[in-house]
Design an enzyme around this catalytic site. Structure first.
Site, mmCIF file in Angstrom:
data_model
loop_
_atom_site.group_PDB
_atom_site.id
_atom_site.type_symbol
_atom_site.label_atom_id
_atom_site.label_comp_id
_atom_site.label_asym_id
_atom_site.label_seq_id
_atom_site.Cartn_x
_atom_site.Cartn_y
_atom_site.Cartn_z
ATOM 1 N N SER C 64 63.483 -27.673 45.642
ATOM 2 C CA SER C 64 64.640 -26.750 45.606
ATOM 3 C C SER C 64 64.042 -25.372 45.724
ATOM 4 C CB SER C 64 65.302 -26.670 44.350
ATOM 5 O OG SER C 64 66.141 -27.843 44.391
ATOM 6 N N LYS C 67 64.836 -23.606 48.903
ATOM 7 C CA LYS C 67 66.095 -22.886 48.976
ATOM 8 C C LYS C 67 65.827 -21.372 49.123
ATOM 9 C CE LYS C 67 69.106 -26.122 46.672
ATOM 10 N NZ LYS C 67 68.105 -27.436 46.450
ATOM 11 N N TYR C 192 67.006 -29.382 56.518
ATOM 12 C CA TYR C 192 67.145 -29.241 55.133
ATOM 13 C C TYR C 192 66.012 -30.146 54.351
ATOM 14 C CZ TYR C 192 68.822 -29.538 50.301
ATOM 15 O OH TYR C 192 69.017 -29.393 48.938
ATOM 16 N N TYR C 244 69.410 -24.089 38.050
ATOM 17 C CA TYR C 244 70.609 -25.034 37.915
ATOM 18 C C TYR C 244 71.516 -24.741 36.781
ATOM 19 C CZ TYR C 244 66.891 -27.470 40.677
ATOM 20 O OH TYR C 244 65.996 -28.008 41.540
ATOM 21 N N VAL C 262 62.413 -29.884 41.814
ATOM 22 C CA VAL C 262 62.135 -31.129 41.168
ATOM 23 C C VAL C 262 60.895 -31.977 41.402
ATOM 24 C CG1 VAL C 262 64.667 -31.882 40.795
ATOM 25 C CG2 VAL C 262 63.536 -32.654 42.902
#
Lengths: 308, 308, 308, 308
Positions: C64, C67, C192, C244, C262
């Site tokens: 992540s 991102k 992605y 998160y 993660v």
């Protein structure tokens, strides 16, 4: 004088007052082209005779009515336990294509086989080496259940379904992510979309209703097409979940195990009485055929068909 | 040899295998004291005769079975349109005390009269200057519907309900905030909690079932207690929503319009056949009497009672 | 005596007390193999010097944290308005892969670019004729932002991501169904998943943090890599949504714009102060590196880094 | 020439372009009467000097800005652990009065102290034998924090709040049902509604902002009013959750810890810089003062106040 034919004529007349209301399904371009002035009402009695008024030869696609055929096919191959390991039996009050419960329900199983997610899970229970072979099972069974050996799916609608089927893809991948289903999602959806695209007419769906009304025994020829326990399962699910989030009101107003499709058809099965088919592609906001609901209401009142 | 009495005996025997499973409702302290070894099965036929096996004189509180009495009372005073302006008719698949849909549904109306929010909305349709007068209407009607002129509510349970009723208060205030209901919430809840606390026995609820089975006409004396249209409404709602989020599976396994309560009772109404009552306070995780479900399953199979 | 090196050593020591707690991500088989005893803490100051303790050369995948790279790339090509037509900027309090809001939010846009659905929507803004070309833009930019011209994605992890990526497929098809995104979903997901699989080490992510801390200007060489307005956008989103459904507590306990993955990394950017990287693949239940959180807490306290 | 006074004048001018847009809160009748042409901007610097432009003496009710006062009071009496046993610290992306998460979140705790449910939970931590005594603690503290020994609540607004507070009652009863809170709900709500009704002006809320900006130390007199750890907690929660479901966008566009109220006020605290107050009762659809947001945006840009 009372006659079945007169009753149907009156139901047709009553329903026709609603012609002009509603609109065809618009999320699948092919369906949006339907002629909303078409209306038909058919009844098949348990002697196998079909009575009709209106455009009863007009062909349309089964759409969600195929969920009943898919469920019957899956029960035949995988049995009750096999099928209901992957799908529940509870009504939801949600629209037919909702994804929320796949996330919030602890089991992650779709709620019932009459909503899209549930019917896709049911489809994964139909065996075969290829999607072609698997759909072959559905088609062969549908031809018997609707008593038309020529029955086939509509290629144009199938292509349109497939092109606009992203929400169903999302449902399928969600279920595979939580291990409710396995296997290749595009293959499952090929079978599912082809089943939705099965091209039928109003008389044929009234015959399917009659098979279910007759405890699974064909009213023409007497062959047992669906085993009685599976008929009970299907009829109870049609009663509690057959008309999307209108199922409760339909139970109250009509009280017949039934299944509607956004193609404009509604199929009803009155246990030990008759099968009913209605067709008109103009839908209400919940996706049910408006004139079809009117005809069902009339017949339920006039012939005292409600189970409740 | 077949006899109704023998059938009930067999249903009782079949159900008794599940004695020892489940647990009484624990969120209301008074209910947690119930003796989970008590079991009763009663049938009232349409000639008004009641047959019973087991602890059929044992008294327990109606709890959610009173939702049927509240609905009948409200329909009598406010009519179909008056009641269903405040509550819907769709099953939800949610637990009985869920609050989510009051926020997410566009109408803000509770989904149906068989869940707590819906029954509270129904209660607000029962008129009267004081909660005492309003509950008086319910009590008087309940005495007729259960054929017991001495029927009353259990003061201990009522106090316990009221003390632990915060979630119901939340539901009521949510509905008043969105103008689904008006009036004093504590007064509505007094009526609602007292109705939940109505003390009955298994024979009496089988009589209520028989009234509903007999299209609203008392099987003892022939007086019309509920008008036929309201009976159809009640029976269809019992069929689609009567057993909380087990309603779909109950339709499939039993197929009888029924209503359960966390007091341990289940009341069934088989149209034109009979009323059924079962009692055992040990509940499954969804809040339905475990042995009661077993007895219902047995009777449905043995007497072919399923509507589907 | 105070020195940056000593501070990091203390942060490492404090974090190491939590070694042995937590577990590596298990939903991607490749990640489950990670050695949970690995721990590293790195700081890159605004002069471009990197200080490290522990396994700071150990390579792991960004997951992540990518991102942030995807968002920076998309902002570069499509601008603020182009990107935020497809994704919102609000924190949600939901887990990173939740699908519910895609259905319940009126806009159907994913809530923010720091959750999976949002990052997939962001990915669709990166142009190119093929997924290869599109990922090429991401890779080229990542090499500059992490100051490693050899940076590449991990093929094993990419394959594992792709095989287990059904939930992300579901998110993507849901968004295409509601026309939030368009184009070929498998192609978007290739870009992605490859971004998620970018293989980095702790020093490199601390450098990315330093670029963001330095208002987008490379602390080595002085080139403007991200325009200042985009830096503000990214840092504010990291602050409200970067960890998160732990983002609120992280703001309270640490108060540094940060993004976790993660794979075990956490990247922090303290405006006008420094970039921070931590690495340990044992995660807490919310998906954040447990020892990483401890190290961040220590550094925030010791160096008074909290913005709040 | 630069001066604080000029800056505020420019912010006022920029904000005034939006006068005429939006509407006052209408769910509380008393608030609907507000004059939407009133506009004020105030800054209190850390030397305790307040600069204002516009209707800075106009009194209005704090509404949700009081959530900061309630939180500070509760932290003072019950400490961090006492308060956060009953409420979380995560932003939600939901509207301020949503009830859904109280049901769906596993902990049943409200998400954070900046939404209604959370602030009610916080209120239950404030001790006292009677609601009068408990509100006395709030009032006494508010008088210090806003530097007005005459501060009091508006009786008309309080009555209006109480009459229309059903949704807050529902939230409170839901929390008591799940044992997140205990005690008498009407008493908790009396304290909560009175706090919402605290009557303030724009200068006073800028002073509250200055106390928070100054790490809890009064900029007039130097007394420590809030302990520094609690200040950090409050500022971080204001940053992630202070503007309802606009908090993320406010972080991006303004980047100042702030809290808005539907009475029309916004209070900002720029750490180590200044406190800001704005007032205009015309709200946007998310419940934030429209001109207030404009003024905040201007000041953040012009004075480079964003933390991010």
């Amino acid at each position: 004088m009372f006659s079945m034919q007169n009753m149907i004529k009156e139901a047709y007349r009553y329903a026709s007052y609603s012609l002009g209301e509603g609109a065809p399904a618009d999320y699948i371009p092919e369906l949006a082209k339907a002629d909303t002035k078409r209306l038909a009402v058919s009844i098949t009695d348990l002697a196998g005779r079909t009575h009709s008024v209106g455009d009863s030869q007009e062909r349309f696609t089964m759409q969600s009515i195929s969920k009943v055929v898919l469920l019957a096919t899956a029960l035949r191959f995988a049995g009750f336990d096999g099928v209901f390991a992957r799908v529940g039996v509870e009504p939801t009050g949600d629209p037919f294509n909702s994804i929320i419960r796949l996330e919030t329900d602890s089991s992650n199983r779709p709620s019932n086989p009459m909503i899209n997610a549930g019917a896709i899970a049911v489809t994964t229970c139909i065996p075969g080496a290829t999607p072609g072979e698997r759909f072959g099972h559905v088609l062969e069974y549908a031809r018997a259940l609707l008593d038309n050996p020529e029955l086939d799916y509509d290629k144009e609608v199938y292509r349109s379904e497939s092109e606009t089927g992203d929400r169903n893809r999302a449902l399928a991948y969600m279920m595979r992510a939580s291990k409710v289903i396995d296997g290749a999602v595009p293959e499952h959806l090929e079978v599912y979309f082809k089943a939705c695209s099965l091209s039928v007419n109003c008389e044929e769906i009234s015959f399917l209703g009659a098979v279910l009304a007759n405890n699974g025994i064909s009213p023409r020829g007497g062959k047992m097409l669906i085993e009685p326990f599976h008929v009970k399962v299907i009829r109870s699910l049609m009663s509690t979940c057959g008309l999307y989030d209108y199922s409760g009101e339909f139970a109250l107003r009509v009280g017949i195990p039934a299944k509607s499709g956004v193609g404009g058809g509604i199929m009803g099965a009155v246990p030990s009485r008759m099968g009913i088919g209605t067709y008109c592609p103009a839908l209400d906001p919940k996706g049910n055929s408006l004139c079809g609901l009117r005809a069902m209401e009339y017949l339920s009142q006039a012939l005292n068909l409600s189970l409740f």
